[in-house]
Write a protein that holds these residues in place. Sequence first.
Motif, short mmCIF file in Angstrom:
data_model
loop_
_atom_site.label_atom_id
_atom_site.label_comp_id
_atom_site.label_asym_id
_atom_site.label_seq_id
_atom_site.Cartn_x
_atom_site.Cartn_y
_atom_site.Cartn_z
N ALA A 122 0.82 -1.22 0.00
CA ALA A 122 0.00 0.00 0.00
C ALA A 122 0.85 1.26 0.00
N GLY A 130 -9.19 0.32 1.19
CA GLY A 130 -8.52 -0.96 1.02
C GLY A 130 -9.04 -1.95 2.03
N LEU A 156 -5.96 -3.85 -2.56
CA LEU A 156 -5.49 -2.48 -2.48
C LEU A 156 -5.29 -1.96 -3.89
N PRO A 157 -5.61 -0.83 -4.24
CA PRO A 157 -6.60 0.08 -3.70
C PRO A 157 -7.87 0.04 -4.52
#
Length: 162
Positions: A122, A130, A156-157
């Motif tokens: 991330a 997320g 993610l994301p």
Amino acid sequence: MQHSHRAVAPGVMRALEAYLRAVGGSALGRYVDPEGEFQSLDASGWELIHQEMRADDWAVVRLFDAGAAEYRYRFEYHGRQLVDLSGAPSPVAVSEVSGWLPTEFLEEQGPARVRELALDMAGSLPFCSGHVGLSFNGGARSGRRQKRSHQAVLSLPRHRRP
């Protein structure tokens, strides 16, 4: 917040590199080609993945573990343009990336390592939301016996315009 494929592609590549460092370079061994068929993720396969990621408008990358009988590792990315066919901004266009891990990874490495991997992935992505959590994957079949496995899924994301 919304980001186009072009804007997030470098971060997605860094997230993929973080994923591969965590699971090992040999964990992923197949990709899905543009026709929807599984292909071996050899040097030419990686070159195609890199070409896809360098595309200006959109990309779809679907990487799976080497064994056809098991679906333990997976990395997927769907990068999109932020406009519809008329060229107008699309309020629903999103780019997303997800990584899958088998529960054995969680058991062997521990939850702190899975958290560290999620944060590492991330860290290079400008995401709005997320999710990291366990899911159940019951779709893989081998012969007459249904194989089921738990997965730690890192999603993610999801980029969206407010």
